[in-house]
Design a protein around this motif. Structure first.
Motif, mmCIF file in Angstrom:
data_model
loop_
_atom_site.group_PDB
_atom_site.id
_atom_site.type_symbol
_atom_site.label_atom_id
_atom_site.label_comp_id
_atom_site.label_asym_id
_atom_site.label_seq_id
_atom_site.Cartn_x
_atom_site.Cartn_y
_atom_site.Cartn_z
ATOM 1 N N LEU A 144 25.437 -15.278 28.062
ATOM 2 C CA LEU A 144 24.769 -15.793 29.263
ATOM 3 C C LEU A 144 23.755 -16.861 28.866
ATOM 4 C CD1 LEU A 144 24.082 -12.640 31.471
ATOM 5 C CD2 LEU A 144 25.708 -14.490 31.897
ATOM 6 N N TYR B 110 27.670 -19.006 35.602
ATOM 7 C CA TYR B 110 26.882 -17.817 35.272
ATOM 8 C C TYR B 110 25.377 -18.051 35.211
ATOM 9 C CZ TYR B 110 31.500 -16.074 34.137
ATOM 10 O OH TYR B 110 32.811 -15.695 34.206
ATOM 11 N N ILE C 241 28.483 -11.479 38.382
ATOM 12 C CA ILE C 241 27.629 -12.629 38.673
ATOM 13 C C ILE C 241 28.356 -13.612 39.577
ATOM 14 C CG2 ILE C 241 26.446 -14.609 37.629
ATOM 15 C CD1 ILE C 241 26.009 -12.755 35.124
ATOM 16 N N SER C 242 29.602 -13.901 39.254
ATOM 17 C CA SER C 242 30.389 -14.833 40.070
ATOM 18 C C SER C 242 31.181 -14.054 41.121
ATOM 19 C CB SER C 242 31.348 -15.641 39.194
ATOM 20 O OG SER C 242 32.354 -14.799 38.655
#
Length: 146
Positions: free
Chosen positions: A15, A23, A101-102
């Motif tokens: 990340l 992200y 996250i997505s």
């Protein structure tokens, strides 16, 4: 104080470097620190774990039984094909919230299906790293401690 385990799967250690347009720019270390503080402000203790290895994640899920009241998990790419992680979660007696996250449902076709979701208490997708906070809140609500 409720004890929660956060598990991040493969490539989430990248990340902040890996595809920041998808992200974000926050590192895993930053995210874990922020989420630990967030959990603490909600009377919960959060322990964080990340691995790129399926078997290690399964071992951590098994070891969580009796130590934690619940798990928040971002299985990464294992979401789409790890029946072994799915089965590990299905065998647990505590709640599990899946987070991404997505928005996996708007990305490549192979990402649209989660084999993990059917054995979790819920799935949060597409809200960036804020989804982790929502997952913690949802888990605490489910446990009656929010």
């Amino acid at each position: 104080m409720k004890k929660i385990l956060l598990i991040n799967g493969p490539n989430l250690n990248r990340l902040g470097k890996r595809e920041p347009h998808i992200y974000g720019s926050e590192t895993l270390t930053d995210l874990e620190k922020s989420l630990t503080e967030f959990a603490s402000s909600h009377a919960a203790a959060l322990e964080c774990y990340q691995s790129n290895h399926e078997g290690d994640i399964i071992d951590v899920i098994h070891d969580a039984d009796g130590k934690y009241e619940g798990i928040v998990i971002n299985p990464g790419a294992f979401t789409h094909y790890s029946y072994a992680i799915r089965d590990a979660i299905a065998g647990m007696t505590f709640p599990v919230i899946e987070v991404h996250i997505s928005n996996i449902h708007t990305r490549e076709e192979f990402r649209h299906t989660s084999v993990i979701a059917p054995v979790t208490n819920g799935q949060i997708v597409g809200l960036g790293v804020y989804g982790y906070k929502l997952a913690i809140l949802a888990l605490l609500e489910h446990l009656g401690g929010n």
